[in-house]
Design a protein around this motif. Structure first.
Motif, PDB file in Angstrom:
ATOM      1  N   LEU A  27       0.819  -1.210   0.000  1.00 19.77           N
ATOM      2  CA  LEU A  27       0.000   0.000   0.000  1.00 19.77           C
ATOM      3  C   LEU A  27       0.849   1.254   0.000  1.00 19.77           C
ATOM      4  O   LEU A  27       0.409   2.313  -0.444  1.00 19.77           O
ATOM      5  CB  LEU A  27      -0.914   0.014   1.234  1.00 19.77           C
ATOM      6  CG  LEU A  27      -2.253  -0.706   1.092  1.00 19.77           C
ATOM      7  CD1 LEU A  27      -2.956  -0.779   2.430  1.00 19.77           C
ATOM      8  CD2 LEU A  27      -3.137   0.012   0.084  1.00 19.77           C
ATOM      9  N   VAL A  28       2.038   1.160   0.546  1.00 23.24           N
ATOM     10  CA  VAL A  28       2.952   2.296   0.575  1.00 23.24           C
ATOM     11  C   VAL A  28       4.306   1.825   0.024  1.00 23.24           C
ATOM     12  O   VAL A  28       4.618   0.643   0.089  1.00 23.24           O
ATOM     13  CB  VAL A  28       3.122   2.859   2.003  1.00 23.24           C
ATOM     14  CG1 VAL A  28       1.849   3.521   2.480  1.00 23.24           C
ATOM     15  CG2 VAL A  28       3.550   1.767   2.977  1.00 23.24           C
ATOM     16  N   PRO A  29       5.117   2.735  -0.525  1.00 23.79           N
ATOM     17  CA  PRO A  29       6.390   2.306  -1.108  1.00 23.79           C
ATOM     18  C   PRO A  29       7.429   1.869  -0.087  1.00 23.79           C
ATOM     19  O   PRO A  29       8.325   1.089  -0.411  1.00 23.79           O
ATOM     20  CB  PRO A  29       6.870   3.550  -1.867  1.00 23.79           C
ATOM     21  CG  PRO A  29       6.155   4.694  -1.235  1.00 23.79           C
ATOM     22  CD  PRO A  29       4.833   4.159  -0.806  1.00 23.79           C
ATOM     23  N   GLN A 154      12.062  10.929  -4.290  1.00 19.47           N
ATOM     24  CA  GLN A 154      11.134  11.895  -3.704  1.00 19.47           C
ATOM     25  C   GLN A 154       9.738  11.311  -3.598  1.00 19.47           C
ATOM     26  O   GLN A 154       9.021  11.537  -2.615  1.00 19.47           O
ATOM     27  CB  GLN A 154      11.105  13.173  -4.535  1.00 19.47           C
ATOM     28  CG  GLN A 154      10.386  14.340  -3.872  1.00 19.47           C
ATOM     29  CD  GLN A 154      11.020  14.729  -2.552  1.00 19.47           C
ATOM     30  OE1 GLN A 154      12.234  14.946  -2.488  1.00 19.47           O
ATOM     31  NE2 GLN A 154      10.230  14.799  -1.494  1.00 19.47           N
ATOM     32  N   SER A 155       9.338  10.530  -4.614  1.00 18.43           N
ATOM     33  CA  SER A 155       8.030   9.889  -4.586  1.00 18.43           C
ATOM     34  C   SER A 155       7.938   8.881  -3.441  1.00 18.43           C
ATOM     35  O   SER A 155       6.914   8.795  -2.750  1.00 18.43           O
ATOM     36  CB  SER A 155       7.762   9.183  -5.922  1.00 18.43           C
ATOM     37  OG  SER A 155       6.526   8.506  -5.911  1.00 18.43           O
ATOM     38  N   ILE A 156       9.011   8.137  -3.234  1.00 15.18           N
ATOM     39  CA  ILE A 156       9.052   7.161  -2.135  1.00 15.18           C
ATOM     40  C   ILE A 156       8.975   7.869  -0.789  1.00 15.18           C
ATOM     41  O   ILE A 156       8.216   7.466   0.100  1.00 15.18           O
ATOM     42  CB  ILE A 156      10.329   6.299  -2.231  1.00 15.18           C
ATOM     43  CG1 ILE A 156      10.263   5.384  -3.454  1.00 15.18           C
ATOM     44  CG2 ILE A 156      10.525   5.465  -0.961  1.00 15.18           C
ATOM     45  CD1 ILE A 156      11.554   4.640  -3.744  1.00 15.18           C
ATOM     46  N   ILE A 157       9.757   8.939  -0.638  1.00 16.40           N
ATOM     47  CA  ILE A 157       9.779   9.687   0.628  1.00 16.40           C
ATOM     48  C   ILE A 157       8.393  10.246   0.943  1.00 16.40           C
ATOM     49  O   ILE A 157       7.912  10.150   2.069  1.00 16.40           O
ATOM     50  CB  ILE A 157      10.811  10.829   0.562  1.00 16.40           C
ATOM     51  CG1 ILE A 157      12.232  10.260   0.486  1.00 16.40           C
ATOM     52  CG2 ILE A 157      10.675  11.760   1.758  1.00 16.40           C
ATOM     53  CD1 ILE A 157      12.647   9.438   1.681  1.00 16.40           C
ATOM     54  N   ASN A 158       7.734  10.819  -0.057  1.00 17.18           N
ATOM     55  CA  ASN A 158       6.413  11.416   0.154  1.00 17.18           C
ATOM     56  C   ASN A 158       5.334  10.382   0.432  1.00 17.18           C
ATOM     57  O   ASN A 158       4.395  10.631   1.199  1.00 17.18           O
ATOM     58  CB  ASN A 158       6.002  12.256  -1.063  1.00 17.18           C
ATOM     59  CG  ASN A 158       6.847  13.492  -1.253  1.00 17.18           C
ATOM     60  OD1 ASN A 158       7.013  13.976  -2.355  1.00 17.18           O
ATOM     61  ND2 ASN A 158       7.425  14.030  -0.178  1.00 17.18           N
ATOM     62  N   GLY A 159       5.445   9.207  -0.194  1.00 13.56           N
ATOM     63  CA  GLY A 159       4.382   8.213  -0.078  1.00 13.56           C
ATOM     64  C   GLY A 159       4.561   7.212   1.040  1.00 13.56           C
ATOM     65  O   GLY A 159       3.639   6.450   1.345  1.00 13.56           O
ATOM     66  N   SER A 160       5.725   7.187   1.667  1.00  8.08           N
ATOM     67  CA  SER A 160       6.018   6.174   2.683  1.00  8.08           C
ATOM     68  C   SER A 160       5.240   6.400   3.983  1.00  8.08           C
ATOM     69  O   SER A 160       4.751   7.498   4.257  1.00  8.08           O
ATOM     70  CB  SER A 160       7.519   6.163   2.991  1.00  8.08           C
ATOM     71  OG  SER A 160       8.253   5.724   1.875  1.00  8.08           O
TER      72      SER A 160
END
Length: 353
Positions: A27-29, A154-160
């Motif tokens: 559900l999250v990276p 950045q996408s991983i950091i924001n979505g984690s």
């Protein structure tokens, strides 16, 4: 009613996970964890500290029966949460020499047993202060960008999902036994100090890109076997004064989370209430399949924790921890962690969707 509610939540989670090529997708990276011994998966193994759990009988109920550094006979509540979110295994200790390469893509654990919101707590035990854990997170971001590229990083950091679990060590391993703190500050004043650090920590994480943060409440501190032994004055029941301190802190935590939500509208933040399910286990263990809630499985279960007291030579360690609420005198058993993790399912789904 509760069973049906749980089944519906599990079904909703299954649908949300989805599939890709026949495999469920997380559900999250990534999952990134900060805090103390309740979430440390082995960082302390690499520190010069007595606060370690990389020694039997810790870890004895893992499939390979290896003591990983988790303060439990098996999985932590965060391990179970990560698995529920779709990760086959939880991230290794960030300080481990093996914690590199593709492991960065599933997150990292920065937690350190003996740590807390108050940095002095960690310094007492040669653990990693929370402020230093944030510094390690900055290093993690740089390494992640090198592995995944700046955009994906950045996408991983924001979505984690970010999990913060601290505060219990500040009280049990510092405030209650530290004459300087205890005589110069009330528990209420000490709570205010910790809450201020918590608020600053979330603000810093937000500034570094975090947008989904779950923070655990304090457990019922007065129900920990070690607390009953040290502060119960011969009583076998929970120490009401310490539980009141937990409730007071948790009230401040809830109010601060509401304030942070208003301050940062795009921040999803929630309090993971572990006080209620753990108190329920302690006060009515039989109703949930447990038989022992006043002492831990390891040794006598009254004061044992860390390798100094909970080790292969500890006399009296129970042969089966599945019906014990506590593994040692401070930390829940894997069976109790499962109950706690299950109770957080609804809040967790709201946070990551």
């Amino acid at each position: 009613m509760e069973v049906n509610k749980c089944l519906l939540l599990v079904l909703a989670l299954f649908l949300l996970l989805g599939t890709h090529g026949g495999e469920a997708q997380p559900l999250v990276p990534a999952v990134l964890t900060f805090g103390d011994s309740s979430v440390d998966v082995g960082n302390n193994d690499y520190l010069y500290t007595i606060i370690k759990a990389n020694y039997p009988p810790y870890g004895r109920d893992f499939k390979n029966q290896v003591a990983t550094g988790r303060f439990c006979n098996g999985k932590l509540a965060t391990d179970i949460t990560a698995e529920t979110l779709g990760f086959e295994s939880y991230a290794p200790a960030y300080l481990s020499p093996a914690a590199s390469g593709n492991n960065l893509l599933i997150g990292a654990n920065f937690a350190s047993a003996g740590s807390g919101y108050y940095d002095h707590t960690a310094l007492l035990y040669h653990a990693i202060p929370l402020s230093q854990q944030l510094e390690y997170f900055k290093e993690y971001q740089s390494k992640l960008a090198a592995v995944a590229g700046s955009s994906q990083a950045q996408s991983i950091i924001n979505g984690s999902l970010y999990i913060i679990s601290a505060g219990a060590s500040d009280f049990v391993q510092n405030y209650y036994i530290n004459p300087f703190l205890f005589k110069t500050q009330t528990a209420d004043q000490f709570s205010d100090r910790l809450i201020s650090i918590f608020s600053d920590t979330v603000t810093q994480l937000y500034g570094m890109g975090a947008r989904r943060i779950g923070v655990t409440s304090l457990p019922p501190l007065g129900c920990l076997p070690a607390a009953i032994t040290l502060f119960g004055h011969g009583s076998s029941g929970c120490v009401s004064r310490l539980n009141s301190d937990s409730e007071n802190f948790n009230g401040k935590m809830n109010a601060t989370v509401d304030s942070l939500s208003s301050q940062f509208p795009d921040l999803k933040i929630a309090v993971f209430d572990i006080y209620t399910p753990l108190l329920s286990l302690v006060t009515s263990p039989e109703s949930q399949g447990f038989t022992e809630a006043r002492r831990g499985c390891c040794g006598t279960g009254t004061v044992e924790t860390t390798v100094l007291l909970c080790n292969p030579k500890s006399i009296g360690t129970c042969p089966n921890a599945t019906t014990y609420v506590f593994w040692d005198a401070v930390h829940p058993s894997e069976a109790a962690n499962q109950v706690i993790a299950d109770s957080l399912l609804a809040e967790g789904i709201n946070l990551v969707t």
